[in-house]
Write an enzyme that holds these catalytic residues in place. Structure first.
Site, PDB file in Angstrom:
ATOM      1  N   TYR A 159       0.831  -1.204   0.000  1.00  0.00           N
ATOM      2  CA  TYR A 159       0.000   0.000   0.000  1.00  0.00           C
ATOM      3  C   TYR A 159       0.872   1.263   0.000  1.00  0.00           C
ATOM      4  O   TYR A 159       0.692   2.166  -0.825  1.00  0.00           O
ATOM      5  CB  TYR A 159      -0.917  -0.018   1.234  1.00  0.00           C
ATOM      6  CG  TYR A 159      -1.619   1.289   1.484  1.00  0.00           C
ATOM      7  CD1 TYR A 159      -2.761   1.633   0.773  1.00  0.00           C
ATOM      8  CD2 TYR A 159      -1.131   2.206   2.424  1.00  0.00           C
ATOM      9  CE1 TYR A 159      -3.399   2.851   0.991  1.00  0.00           C
ATOM     10  CE2 TYR A 159      -1.761   3.416   2.651  1.00  0.00           C
ATOM     11  CZ  TYR A 159      -2.887   3.734   1.937  1.00  0.00           C
ATOM     12  OH  TYR A 159      -3.517   4.937   2.145  1.00  0.00           O
ATOM     13  N   LYS A 198     -15.468   1.676   7.521  1.00  0.00           N
ATOM     14  CA  LYS A 198     -14.139   1.115   7.263  1.00  0.00           C
ATOM     15  C   LYS A 198     -13.842  -0.063   8.196  1.00  0.00           C
ATOM     16  O   LYS A 198     -12.783  -0.679   8.124  1.00  0.00           O
ATOM     17  CB  LYS A 198     -13.053   2.191   7.436  1.00  0.00           C
ATOM     18  CG  LYS A 198     -13.133   3.269   6.378  1.00  0.00           C
ATOM     19  CD  LYS A 198     -12.059   4.322   6.576  1.00  0.00           C
ATOM     20  CE  LYS A 198     -10.691   3.751   6.274  1.00  0.00           C
ATOM     21  NZ  LYS A 198      -9.632   4.778   6.335  1.00  0.00           N
TER      22      LYS A 198
HETATM   23  N1  LIG Z   1      -8.144   7.599   6.369  1.00  0.00           N
HETATM   24  C1  LIG Z   1      -6.838   7.705   6.513  1.00  0.00           C
HETATM   25  O1  LIG Z   1      -6.330   7.775   7.654  1.00  0.00           O
HETATM   26  C2  LIG Z   1      -5.940   7.767   5.305  1.00  0.00           C
HETATM   27  C3  LIG Z   1      -4.565   7.935   5.520  1.00  0.00           C
HETATM   28  C4  LIG Z   1      -3.719   8.008   4.414  1.00  0.00           C
HETATM   29  C5  LIG Z   1      -4.247   7.932   3.140  1.00  0.00           C
HETATM   30  N2  LIG Z   1      -5.579   7.739   2.957  1.00  0.00           N
HETATM   31  C6  LIG Z   1      -6.072   7.653   1.575  1.00  0.00           C
HETATM   32  O2  LIG Z   1      -7.156   8.542   1.445  1.00  0.00           O
HETATM   33  C7  LIG Z   1      -8.099   8.029   0.491  1.00  0.00           C
HETATM   34  C8  LIG Z   1      -9.464   7.944   1.126  1.00  0.00           C
HETATM   35  O3  LIG Z   1      -9.368   7.096   2.261  1.00  0.00           O
HETATM   36  P1  LIG Z   1     -10.581   6.774   3.211  1.00  0.00           P
HETATM   37  O4  LIG Z   1     -10.051   6.736   4.590  1.00  0.00           O
HETATM   38  O5  LIG Z   1     -11.712   7.672   2.876  1.00  0.00           O
HETATM   39  O6  LIG Z   1     -10.868   5.282   2.789  1.00  0.00           O
HETATM   40  P2  LIG Z   1     -12.206   4.581   2.271  1.00  0.00           P
HETATM   41  O7  LIG Z   1     -11.843   3.161   2.076  1.00  0.00           O
HETATM   42  O8  LIG Z   1     -13.338   4.918   3.177  1.00  0.00           O
HETATM   43  O9  LIG Z   1     -12.460   5.286   0.871  1.00  0.00           O
HETATM   44  C9  LIG Z   1     -11.990   4.772  -0.343  1.00  0.00           C
HETATM   45  C10 LIG Z   1     -13.160   4.660  -1.289  1.00  0.00           C
HETATM   46  O10 LIG Z   1     -12.667   4.166  -2.529  1.00  0.00           O
HETATM   47  C11 LIG Z   1     -13.594   3.231  -3.034  1.00  0.00           C
HETATM   48  N3  LIG Z   1     -12.883   2.284  -3.891  1.00  0.00           N
HETATM   49  C12 LIG Z   1     -11.981   1.343  -3.509  1.00  0.00           C
HETATM   50  N4  LIG Z   1     -11.582   0.645  -4.591  1.00  0.00           N
HETATM   51  C13 LIG Z   1     -12.238   1.168  -5.651  1.00  0.00           C
HETATM   52  C14 LIG Z   1     -12.266   0.843  -7.030  1.00  0.00           C
HETATM   53  N5  LIG Z   1     -11.536  -0.150  -7.514  1.00  0.00           N
HETATM   54  N6  LIG Z   1     -13.055   1.568  -7.851  1.00  0.00           N
HETATM   55  C15 LIG Z   1     -13.835   2.577  -7.365  1.00  0.00           C
HETATM   56  N7  LIG Z   1     -13.861   2.909  -6.061  1.00  0.00           N
HETATM   57  C16 LIG Z   1     -13.068   2.210  -5.217  1.00  0.00           C
HETATM   58  C17 LIG Z   1     -14.176   2.548  -1.803  1.00  0.00           C
HETATM   59  O11 LIG Z   1     -15.433   1.945  -2.073  1.00  0.00           O
HETATM   60  C18 LIG Z   1     -14.247   3.683  -0.811  1.00  0.00           C
HETATM   61  O12 LIG Z   1     -15.499   4.311  -0.852  1.00  0.00           O
HETATM   62  C19 LIG Z   1      -7.551   6.690   0.043  1.00  0.00           C
HETATM   63  O13 LIG Z   1      -6.851   6.884  -1.159  1.00  0.00           O
HETATM   64  C20 LIG Z   1      -6.608   6.303   1.164  1.00  0.00           C
HETATM   65  O14 LIG Z   1      -5.589   5.440   0.712  1.00  0.00           O
HETATM   66  C21 LIG Z   1      -6.440   7.663   4.013  1.00  0.00           C
END
Ligand SMILES: NC(=O)c1ccc[n+]([C@@H]2O[C@H](COP(=O)([O-])OP(=O)(O)OC[C@H]3O[C@@H](n4cnc5c(N)ncnc54)[C@H](O)[C@@H]3O)[C@@H](O)[C@H]2O)c1
Length: 332
Positions: A159, A198
């Site tokens: 990741y 999540k």
């Molecule tokens: N929440 C955190 O602490 C955090 C930290 C660092 C980075 N991020 C990044 O921020 C972004 C959002 O994270 P989040 O916490 O909202 O996570 P999340 O998993 O709630 O949101 C990701 C969304 O992407 C969608 N998704 C996944 N695979 C997909 C695909 N193949 N096609 C279409 N949609 C798809 C999921 O259904 C989900 O709604 C992500 O890129 C994550 O890697 C989050």
């Protein structure tokens, strides 16, 4: 409202908009710029799981209850689904969709989902002349010592590597297209409203809050008073995304509070707010490649994005608790 940009009458794409951060962004626009046109692209969930037992995508319709914009259910790995975006002319693209689970080890699916699709969004942004803001991650730093600073990365899982690869690709693309605005945001540990779906990958604020409300001892890794993370509230993350639309320079920027806190601190703040005094239960940390101390160096984010985190962990938890109480006892 954090910005001088008027997003009314603008067309805004939010990938991953049914997830935690994406849905908060969607409601930010709906609440503050009612004449903006927000399009969500997300594959939602379908019950399929990774070998670690977690869902392959966490998007949930309940995160979007009350949302009045457009929704496309599509997979970022599927060119036919992506072609549904061709009929729009996007002014802004917020690319949040990804496999967000840091404990997925299938390198092929992570790289295809997080990296290959990124080329499609860079091309879409270039074709539409849109501003592109995308989610990177503090996982790019692995367990490098604090403070983590952009330019010194050592990802320790697929990741983290996928996000690192996105940052490299974005930087090459930005060099070839100097007129475009392309901003990567390296979120640290985000917590707050709409993260419930999540599941086990939600923040420790939510997980410990639910444990304590169950009347159970907060369960923490051994030596959790010595495990420090940079926790950042969702409100500050939304603001960072908005500020990123008008940066001094394109680039990759840390989005954290800059103030590391321990997991034990979270348990203590929750207990104080909830008026409980439960003994902490400690268990051995099963993970290799674990981040024991993160602290975002945010000087460049302050300078380029005018990013200033506002919500302390104490205030963030206090404001979040009514939602945690409502979620308590809720099962998906
Ligand atoms: N929440 C955190 O602490 C955090 C930290 C660092 C980075 N991020 C990044 O921020 C972004 C959002 O994270 P989040 O916490 O909202 O996570 P999340 O998993 O709630 O949101 C990701 C969304 O992407 C969608 N998704 C996944 N695979 C997909 C695909 N193949 N096609 C279409 N949609 C798809 C999921 O259904 C989900 O709604 C992500 O890129 C994550 O890697 C989050």
């Amino acid at each position: 409202m954090y910005t001088k940009i008027d997003f009314n009458y603008k067309t805004i794409l939010i990938t991953g908009g049914a997830g935690f951060i994406g849905s908060n962004l969607a409601f930010y626009f709906q609440d503050n710029f009612p004449d903006s046109k927000v399009v969500i692209f997300d594959c939602f969930r379908n019950g399929k799981t990774f070998p670690n037992g977690n869902l392959m995508s966490f998007g949930h319709y309940k995160n979007l209850e009350g949302f009045q914009g457009e929704i496309i259910c599509g997979n970022i790995n599927n060119k036919n689904d992506l072609s549904l975006l061709d009929e729009y002319q996007f002014d802004y693209i917020f690319h949040q969709a990804a496999i967000s689970d840091t404990r997925v080890y299938d390198q092929e699916i992570i790289m295809k989902t997080n990296v290959n699709s990124f080329y499609d969004f860079l091309k879409l942004a270039s074709r539409n002349n849109s501003v592109l803001v995308y989610a990177s991650s503090a996982a790019t730093y692995g367990s490098l010592p604090s403070p983590q600073i952009v330019g010194n990365e050592e990802p320790e899982n697929p990741y983290g590597f996928s996000k690192y690869a996105m940052d490299q690709i974005a930087s090459l693309f930005a060099r070839k297209n100097p007129d475009m605005i392309i901003v990567g945001l390296r979120y640290f540990n985000v917590y707050g409203s709409r993260e419930f779906f999540k599941g086990k990958t939600s923040s420790m604020v939510l997980q410990l809050g639910l444990q304590i409300l169950d009347g159970n001892s907060p369960r923490l890794f051994e030596n959790s008073d010595k495990i420090f993370r940079d926790f950042i509230n969702i409100e500050d993350v939304v603001e960072a995304n908005i500020n990123a639309c008008n940066p001094k320079n394109s680039g990759v920027f840390n989005i954290g509070s800059g103030s590391p806190r321990s997991f034990q601190d979270i348990a203590n703040i929750l207990q104080k707010e909830l008026g409980t005094n439960l003994e902490t239960e400690n268990f051995p940390n099963p993970y290799l490649g674990y981040q024991f101390h993160t602290q975002a160096d945010i000087r460049s984010s302050e300078e380029n994005l005018k990013f200033k985190p506002k919500v302390s962990l104490e205030e963030g938890i206090r404001k979040y608790l009514p939602e945690i109480k409502l979620l308590h006892g809720y099962s998906d």
